[in-house]
Design an enzyme around this catalytic site. Structure first.
Site, mmCIF file in Angstrom:
data_model
loop_
_atom_site.group_PDB
_atom_site.id
_atom_site.type_symbol
_atom_site.label_atom_id
_atom_site.label_comp_id
_atom_site.label_asym_id
_atom_site.label_seq_id
_atom_site.Cartn_x
_atom_site.Cartn_y
_atom_site.Cartn_z
ATOM 1 N N GLU A 262 0.348 -1.373 -0.116
ATOM 2 C CA GLU A 262 0.230 0.385 -0.152
ATOM 3 C C GLU A 262 0.938 1.237 -0.515
ATOM 4 O O GLU A 262 1.442 1.788 0.845
ATOM 5 C CB GLU A 262 -0.707 0.112 1.116
ATOM 6 N N CYS A 296 -2.910 8.662 3.199
ATOM 7 C CA CYS A 296 -2.366 7.791 1.549
ATOM 8 C C CYS A 296 -3.495 8.876 1.132
ATOM 9 O O CYS A 296 -3.526 8.525 -1.198
ATOM 10 C CB CYS A 296 -2.116 6.802 1.505
#
Length: 508
Positions: A262, A296
């Site tokens: 990720e 993010c």
């Protein structure tokens, strides 16, 4: 005098929260110094693990796995059920640590802990639904099926900006899958990790599970290398920058290990002429300025139709000027600090580059509260009007910068949207069903997350979380992400009394 009182109170609050979660006081006397981004204050010292400690954690996890894999999955689910109960009981304690150590405002810190509770609920149900398929066999008297088995030791590497939730996404599912977990948190987030691990230890003990199924190692990257290199670590799930992913993926792949990445996000929203601009304003402001731009899924690009661009940008600039910036533990502040000076320097460098590439800073970008907090880095979230999608726009700067681009037709908007290396989260604000359906189709957003009439951040745990391209391709949390933590076996059972071969092959 006032500042000293506040700092002292922060340290006291931090220590009390750690002890309330059950952290052993002996772990709070090591050589690693922990500071708060709120005011730069030294909070506490903690242990610092060496490589031998990391190897020992893997040893113990591998040994515990041999017992844990034989435990029925619904029984394994009782661990995460108990963990959720303890997380609920200590939600404020853990959230206080997230605020003190990472700088999130209280509501966002509590929201992150709630994500942990939610994924435990999800994983508890999943513990009774580790389904495999039964397929029709082409041979008479045969049964063809698949079964799912525990994978082994799972290494989890987490980033500072979400110090606890991604660990829970991985660990809750890994535990019900029958795996053991070794966790290396970010150095910024170590206190949160100790508290989280202490609560899990209590859940494991209360449930009668093997103590070695979970470990946290507070090690620097060199000391933690066995997590990447040891073949007993079957899966490494890592959250961080694209640069970090490019470094660790070849190491894991060289031993044919599995990895779940990720990585970076350069998330955008398209705003069409039919959009509800007031709705878009609220969604954009939180996604772009929330967590001081350190998610993010933070919105970093705004792609607006030229017919509504000026109106929307004016609204955003006015909204940005009302954002309250300061101590995130105070309820009236909406934007807390950047995590450190490096983040601040990166933001200033990006703003300078944006200006060199023809951009105009419409609002924000300045450091504030430096007189009151000389060792902390509070900044005004910035909006920058750009003439094109230049190099700086294509890079991810982990700070609250929103680049505004305009478009004239929808295909141009999609080209701009997809024209960056990252592919995590995306959104469109529109009242046109055709536009929304195209955005969600194969020719639309190339991201792992695509939203309509909401921002790019704030994903629920029920859906799989992750992205494409340089975001790494991983999926965590909901949907069928549980399969990542297990291995699949295809089984054929012959009860015919004969031995026919597949595809009609004859062999005498």
């Amino acid at each position: 005098m006032t500042t000293q009182t506040t700092e002292s109170a922060l340290t006291t609050t931090t220590r009390n929260a750690l002890l309330a979660c059950g952290v052993d006081e002996q772990l709070l006397t090591g050589s690693r110094e922990v500071y708060s981004p709120i005011n730069g204050e030294h909070l506490i010292n903690i242990k610092n693990d060496n490589q031998e400690a990391v190897v020992q954690a893997i040893d113990e996890a591998q040994e515990a796995f041999k017992t844990w894999r034989e435990t029925p999955a619904p029984v394994r689910g009782q661990v995460v059920k108990r963990w959720a109960e303890l997380l609920t009981e200590h939600k404020q304690d853990l959230a206080a640590l997230v605020t003190a150590e990472v700088g999130k405002i209280t509501s966002e810190a509590e929201g992150e802990v709630q994500e942990m509770i939610d994924i435990c609920d999800f994983a508890l149900g999943q513990s009774r639904m580790l389904y495999g398929k039964t397929m029709p066999s082409e041979r008479p008297g045969h049964r063809l099926m698949e079964t799912w088995h525990p994978l082994g030791v799972v290494g989890v590497i987490t980033a500072f900006n979400f110090p606890v939730a991604p660990y829970a996404w991985n660990t809750a599912l890994a535990l019900v899958a029958g795996d053991a977990v070794v966790w290396k948190p970010s150095a910024v987030g170590s206190l949160c990790a100790l508290a989280t691990d202490a609560l899990l230890a209590r859940a494991v003990a209360d449930s009668g599970a093997p103590a070695g199924i979970h470990h946290v190692v507070l090690a620097d990257p060199d000391a933690a290398r066995p997590i990447l290199e040891d073949p007993r670590v079957e899966l490494v799930s890592a959250t961080g920058s694209t640069r970090m992913g490019k470094q660790i993926a070849p190491v894991i792949a060289s031993r044919f290990g599995r990895y779940l990445l990720e990585l970076g996000g350069n998330n955008a929203a398209i705003v069409t002429p039919s959009a509800d601009l007031d709705l878009a304003l609220r969604g954009i402001a939180f996604a772009a300025a929330g967590t001081a731009g350190q998610r993010c899924t933070t919105m970093r690009r705004l792609i607006v139709h030229e017919s509504v661009a000026d109106e929307l940008v004016d609204k955003l600039v006015r909204a940005y000027k009302t954002l309250t910036i300061g101590d995130p533990s105070q309820d009236d502040n909406l934007v807390g600090p950047l995590v450190n000076q490096q983040s601040y320097d990166g933001m200033q460098s990006a703003l300078a580059q944006a200006k060199d590439e023809g951009g105009e800073v419409l609002v924000g970008g300045n450091r504030v509260l430096a007189d009151h907090y000389p060792d902390a880095y509070y900044v005004e979230p910035a909006i920058v009007r750009m003439p094109a999608q230049t190099d700086v726009v294509k890079d991810e700067t982990f700070a609250p910068i929103l680049y505004v681009l305009t478009y004239s037709d929808f295909d141009e908007a999609l080209e701009l949207h997809n024209g960056v290396p990252q592919g995590l989260s995306s959104s469109i604000f529109t009242s046109d069903q055709t536009e929304s359906e195209i955005f969600l189709s194969a020719r639309g957003s190339d991201c792992g997350i695509a939203n309509v009439n909401i921002g790019t951040s704030g994903a629920e745990i029920g859906g799989a979380f992750g992205g494409e391209k340089e975001t790494g391709g991983g999926r965590e949390s909901g949907s069928d992400a549980w399969k990542v933590y297990m291995r699949r076996a295809t089984n054929t059972v012959n009860f015919s009394g004969e031995l026919p071969l597949a595809q009609g092959v004859e062999f005498i």
